[in-house]
Design a protein around this motif. Structure first.
Motif, PDB file in Angstrom:
ATOM      1  N   ALA A 142       0.821  -1.216   0.000  1.00 23.84           N
ATOM      2  CA  ALA A 142       0.000   0.000   0.000  1.00 23.84           C
ATOM      3  C   ALA A 142       0.851   1.261   0.000  1.00 23.84           C
ATOM      4  CB  ALA A 142      -0.936  -0.008   1.202  1.00 23.84           C
ATOM      5  N   SER A 143       1.848   1.316   0.858  1.00 21.84           N
ATOM      6  CA  SER A 143       2.655   2.540   0.940  1.00 21.84           C
ATOM      7  C   SER A 143       3.460   2.756  -0.342  1.00 21.84           C
ATOM      8  CB  SER A 143       3.587   2.479   2.153  1.00 21.84           C
ATOM      9  OG  SER A 143       4.464   1.362   2.062  1.00 21.84           O
ATOM     10  N   GLU A 144       3.989   1.664  -0.919  1.00 19.91           N
ATOM     11  CA  GLU A 144       4.758   1.792  -2.160  1.00 19.91           C
ATOM     12  C   GLU A 144       3.876   2.241  -3.324  1.00 19.91           C
ATOM     13  OE1 GLU A 144       4.863  -0.653  -0.051  1.00 19.91           O
ATOM     14  OE2 GLU A 144       6.931  -1.309   0.334  1.00 19.91           O
ATOM     15  N   LEU A 145       2.672   1.678  -3.412  1.00 24.24           N
ATOM     16  CA  LEU A 145       1.750   2.064  -4.478  1.00 24.24           C
ATOM     17  C   LEU A 145       1.302   3.517  -4.311  1.00 24.24           C
ATOM     18  CD1 LEU A 145      -0.411  -1.187  -4.646  1.00 24.24           C
ATOM     19  CD2 LEU A 145       1.036  -0.293  -6.493  1.00 24.24           C
ATOM     20  N   THR A 146       1.034   3.909  -3.070  1.00 27.27           N
ATOM     21  CA  THR A 146       0.623   5.288  -2.803  1.00 27.27           C
ATOM     22  C   THR A 146       1.725   6.262  -3.189  1.00 27.27           C
ATOM     23  OG1 THR A 146      -0.822   4.568  -0.998  1.00 27.27           O
ATOM     24  CG2 THR A 146      -0.166   6.886  -1.026  1.00 27.27           C
ATOM     25  N   ALA A 147       2.968   5.910  -2.862  1.00 24.61           N
ATOM     26  CA  ALA A 147       4.097   6.781  -3.197  1.00 24.61           C
ATOM     27  C   ALA A 147       4.237   6.929  -4.720  1.00 24.61           C
ATOM     28  CB  ALA A 147       5.382   6.225  -2.587  1.00 24.61           C
ATOM     29  N   LEU A 148       4.058   5.838  -5.445  1.00 23.87           N
ATOM     30  CA  LEU A 148       4.133   5.922  -6.907  1.00 23.87           C
ATOM     31  C   LEU A 148       3.015   6.809  -7.461  1.00 23.87           C
ATOM     32  CD1 LEU A 148       5.008   2.338  -8.254  1.00 23.87           C
ATOM     33  CD2 LEU A 148       6.441   4.383  -8.271  1.00 23.87           C
ATOM     34  N   ALA A 149       1.813   6.659  -6.901  1.00 24.55           N
ATOM     35  CA  ALA A 149       0.677   7.455  -7.380  1.00 24.55           C
ATOM     36  C   ALA A 149       0.902   8.940  -7.123  1.00 24.55           C
ATOM     37  CB  ALA A 149      -0.609   6.986  -6.712  1.00 24.55           C
ATOM     38  N   GLU A 150       1.580   9.264  -6.034  1.00 22.42           N
ATOM     39  CA  GLU A 150       1.862  10.673  -5.747  1.00 22.42           C
ATOM     40  C   GLU A 150       2.847  11.261  -6.740  1.00 22.42           C
ATOM     41  OE1 GLU A 150       3.198  10.525  -1.734  1.00 22.42           O
ATOM     42  OE2 GLU A 150       1.170  10.468  -0.874  1.00 22.42           O
ATOM     43  N   ARG A 151       3.750  10.420  -7.255  1.00 17.27           N
ATOM     44  CA  ARG A 151       4.757  10.904  -8.209  1.00 17.27           C
ATOM     45  C   ARG A 151       4.261  10.864  -9.650  1.00 17.27           C
ATOM     46  NH1 ARG A 151       8.237   7.421  -5.268  1.00 17.27           N
ATOM     47  NH2 ARG A 151       8.572   6.105  -7.115  1.00 17.27           N
TER      48      ARG A 151
END
Length: 312
Positions: free
Chosen positions: A238-247
């Motif tokens: 979840a945290s990795e996917l969220t970070a990618l979506a923010e970028r």
């Protein structure tokens, strides 16, 4: 009645017997997962005689000339002598670089292979434990970018390989079987097209690699990721996917549980007939994803799916 021979053991089998079944009935413990010719865990080498092969296209011509066959796809019609796949002789050595629990049920395993493997995101490998237990797992690592091979093991339920993996330590040795491509991949020709990635459980592993491959190739179309997990704790990236979506503003991530899934699937609408969808997970999950995608207007030839079976 045909005779089957393995090493010094020889016995009579009924004509038309499935080769995998008669080998395992005789106590040879040939590993298998899909029984559909996809995972390649059940490789055997025919030394004399030829079985009736239902999937001759599943192996390369070079492999077939060397006698390799997928035992799950073969029937014994004549006298046959086979040798089992020997991970020590036929496999590739690897050592454990990383062991991390990404959630209460998902173990991330990172390996260093003794020789470089050229692979694409979405492919899978058969992993062999020192005790001879084999299981195919999808690669979650990014080719040519990460100096390790990464796998996500679903240890929610007991299984022979997962039980062995729980005992692994850094530096332990494993063996790698055949590198195999499934239905999942990223095609550079998709760059402008909407890309949907639907995963259930550790079906996210190959899609995690494919997602990052798409971003590495500067995919221009919108990307949508849906991850179905048993509960919120099992959204293990979840945290990795969220970070990618923010970028990446064109990336949308949805984390779903079984309670929220029906409503989320009912809301799916294919806005473009150019949409490409990749789905991975259990048979029931992939079937559910597929049915809804087709109802939402996705052309059938634009869905690529891999199914994870429960045999471990």
């Amino acid at each position: 009645m045909p005779e089957l021979r393995v090493g010094e053991q020889q016995w009579t089998v009924a004509p038309g017997s499935n080769l995998l079944d008669v080998l395992n009935d005789a106590g040879f413990s040939v590993p298998y997962s899909c029984r559909a010719g996809s995972c390649h865990a059940c490789l055997v080498r025919c030394l004399h005689g030829k079985p009736l092969d239902a999937r001759p296209d599943a192996l390369s011509e070079q492999q077939r000339q060397l006698g390799w066959r997928l035992s799950c796809q073969c029937q014994v019609e004549e006298d046959l002598q086979v040798a089992l796949f020997d991970p020590q002789q036929d496999g590739i050595g690897a050592t454990v670089l990383g062991l991390d629990w990404l959630s209460p049920a998902v173990l991330r395993l990172r390996l260093h292979a003794e020789r470089r493997l050229r692979y694409q995101a979405g492919q899978h490998l058969v992993l062999w434990s020192n005790s001879g237990v084999a299981r195919p797992y999808s690669l979650a690592s990014l080719p040519d970018e990460e100096p390790f091979l990464e796998f996500h093991l679903d240890c929610r339920q007991a299984g022979a390989f997962c039980d062995a993996a729980r005992q692994l330590q850094l530096g332990d040795a494993l063996r790698l079987g055949e590198l195999r491509g499934g239905a999942l991949h990223y095609d550079a020709d998709w760059q402008e097209r909407p890309l949907w990635l639907l995963a259930a459980g550790t079906g996210l592993a190959p899609l995690w690699g494919i997602l990052r491959e798409a971003l590495r190739q500067e995919h221009q179309g919108p990307i949508r990721v849906l991850h179905l997990a048993h509960d919120s704790q099992e959204h293990y990236l979840a945290s990795e996917l969220t970070a990618l979506a923010e970028r990446h503003p064109h990336l949308q991530v949805e984390l779903l549980t079984p309670q929220a899934l029906p409503q989320a699937l009912a809301a799916l609408r294919v806005q473009s007939r150019q949409t490409i969808a990749l789905a991975c997970g259990s048979p029931a999950s992939v079937e559910q994803f597929s049915r809804r995608l087709f109802l939402a207007g996705l052309p059938r030839n634009q869905l690529f799916a891999d199914i994870f079976t429960g045999h471990a």
